[in-house]
Write an enzyme that holds these catalytic residues in place. Structure first.
Site, PDB file in Angstrom:
ATOM      1  N   GLY A 140     -27.632  53.703   4.039  1.00  0.00           N
ATOM      2  CA  GLY A 140     -27.525  54.328   2.734  1.00  0.00           C
ATOM      3  C   GLY A 140     -26.087  54.413   2.255  1.00  0.00           C
ATOM      4  O   GLY A 140     -25.281  53.505   2.484  1.00  0.00           O
ATOM      5  N   CYS A 141     -25.744  55.536   1.613  1.00  0.00           N
ATOM      6  CA  CYS A 141     -24.410  55.702   1.034  1.00  0.00           C
ATOM      7  C   CYS A 141     -23.299  55.649   2.081  1.00  0.00           C
ATOM      8  O   CYS A 141     -22.150  55.352   1.746  1.00  0.00           O
ATOM      9  CB  CYS A 141     -24.337  57.017   0.262  1.00  0.00           C
ATOM     10  SG  CYS A 141     -25.384  57.087  -1.207  1.00  0.00           S
ATOM     11  N   ALA A 142     -23.611  55.945   3.321  1.00  0.00           N
ATOM     12  CA  ALA A 142     -22.599  55.905   4.382  1.00  0.00           C
ATOM     13  C   ALA A 142     -22.252  54.475   4.794  1.00  0.00           C
ATOM     14  O   ALA A 142     -21.286  54.266   5.531  1.00  0.00           O
ATOM     15  CB  ALA A 142     -23.075  56.686   5.598  1.00  0.00           C
ATOM     16  N   GLY A 143     -23.022  53.506   4.325  1.00  0.00           N
ATOM     17  CA  GLY A 143     -22.875  52.135   4.805  1.00  0.00           C
ATOM     18  C   GLY A 143     -21.555  51.472   4.480  1.00  0.00           C
ATOM     19  O   GLY A 143     -21.133  50.561   5.194  1.00  0.00           O
ATOM     20  N   MET A 338     -20.840  59.624   3.194  1.00  0.00           N
ATOM     21  CA  MET A 338     -21.970  60.332   3.804  1.00  0.00           C
ATOM     22  C   MET A 338     -23.279  59.725   3.336  1.00  0.00           C
ATOM     23  O   MET A 338     -23.375  59.224   2.212  1.00  0.00           O
ATOM     24  CB  MET A 338     -21.914  61.817   3.451  1.00  0.00           C
ATOM     25  CG  MET A 338     -20.795  62.536   4.164  1.00  0.00           C
ATOM     26  SD  MET A 338     -20.541  64.202   3.522  1.00  0.00           S
ATOM     27  CE  MET A 338     -19.791  63.796   1.949  1.00  0.00           C
TER      28      MET A 338
END
Length: 351
Positions: A140-143, A338
């Site tokens: 997700g956004c942490a990628g 995150m």
């Protein structure tokens, strides 16, 4: 001496269709009518800090129903186009050849491709048939941060050639025209599409990736993610995300920095993924930063929206080109993002 991976180049790409936030609000009203829940959530658009975003499909596409198969077909076609453009631009900026790429790390969580996107790009771009591949799904956004960390680890282990880090997210095609849930409305206000590519090598001369780490917060699996439905991916957002950042992020940050013998005071620049205005405000307080310290992240959020994992690479590109990393007045920077899990990713850069 350990081989330290460095950034050789970064490039980004967005699709052709522009979503002006004012126009999106007008169309949301037209699609959902005067449903009470929508009227109550419309301020989310105004307070999002977003002026415009980009979409891989024209805005009229969102007026029609689309099942999982339709959405995923759009995802594969558009993701490959964006990744190829970003990758070729990165290669040109680095002054290298396509054949110099020895490894690929590819991150995406907004669709499924088997063969994976990196394999499809090998065919399209004529990369080495022996290239090492690592496709990553689910971050997700942490990628953006975690994928960059993985790519740096791969680059450190190569004896020759460059590592190509790719990230693409087509969040906007997850919009669901019959879904009045708060998560769907919030996603409609925040999400955009974009891709980024970075080249890393121990022989490059850009910023060095000197450390990386991550933290999974306890009892937070339901904070963020995708719910897989018959007509596509449904966004899961918790209103508790800013509070979680405010109350629990700093301890994870301090523990990560301590592994390198550092504290927050040793970080000259902070480059976070701009998940939203409230999240950036919470991060600014967690880092004890003054006004303007997160201008790179706020500018990317304003001009591109939240492109999930790709966004922090846009922030890094901007910071290096014209923002907070474009001068010599820094020695150490921290990239952080995150995502689902709920997790935090950290990457430490040195000039």
């Amino acid at each position: 001496m350990p081989r330290v991976p460095r950034l050789a180049a970064i490039a980004t790409a967005v699709p052709p269709y522009v979503l002006e936030q004012d126009d999106v609000v007008h169309r949301v009203r037209a699609i959902f009518g005067h449903e009470a829940v929508v009227q109550r959530l419309l301020p989310v658009f105004e307070n999002s800090g977003i002026k415009r975003r980009y979409s891989c499909v024209p805005i009229e596409w969102y007026y029609e129903p689309h099942d999982w198969r339709d959405r995923n077909a759009v995802y594969i076609d558009a993701a490959l186009d964006l990744l190829e453009r970003a990758a070729r631009d990165a290669v040109e900026r680095a002054g290298v050849r396509i054949d110099d790429i020895s490894a690929i790390v590819a991150v995406s969580t907004t669709g499924i491709a088997t063969p994976s996107l990196d394999a499809l790009l090998v065919e399209r771009m004529g990369l080495r048939r022996t290239v090492r591949r690592l496709p990553i799904f689910g971050l997700g956004c942490a990628g953006g941060a975690l994928g960059l960390a993985r790519a740096a680890s791969v680059a450190a282990g190569l004896t020759e050639g460059l590592t190509l880090f790719l990230v693409v997210e087509l969040c906007a095609i997850s919009f669901r025209r019959n879904d009045l849930s708060k998560s769907n409305i919030v996603a409609t206000a925040l999400f955009g599409d974009g891709a980024a590519a970075a080249l890393l090598s121990t022989d490059a001369h850009g910023p060095a990736v000197v450390a990386s780490g991550e933290h999974l917060f306890e009892d937070t699996l339901d904070i963020m993610g995708w719910d897989v439905a018959t007509d596509g991916l449904r966004a899961i957002f918790s209103r508790d995300i800013p509070t979680l950042v405010e109350t629990r992020f700093r301890a994870a940050l301090d523990a990560y920095l301590a592994q390198s013998g550092l504290t927050v005071a040793d970080i000259d620049r902070v480059l976070p993924h701009p998940g939203g205005v409230k999240v950036l405000d919470a991060l600014q307080r967690a880092f004890e930063l003054g006004p303007g310290a997160l201008d790179d992240s706020r500018a990317i959020l304003r001009e591109y929206g939240n492109m999930s994992a790709a966004t922090v690479m846009f922030v890094l590109e901007r910071a290096l080109a014209s923002g907070s990393l474009s001068d010599a007045d820094w020695n150490r920077a921290l990239v952080t993002a995150m995502g689902p899990g709920f997790s935090a990713g950290f990457v430490t850069l040195e000039r």
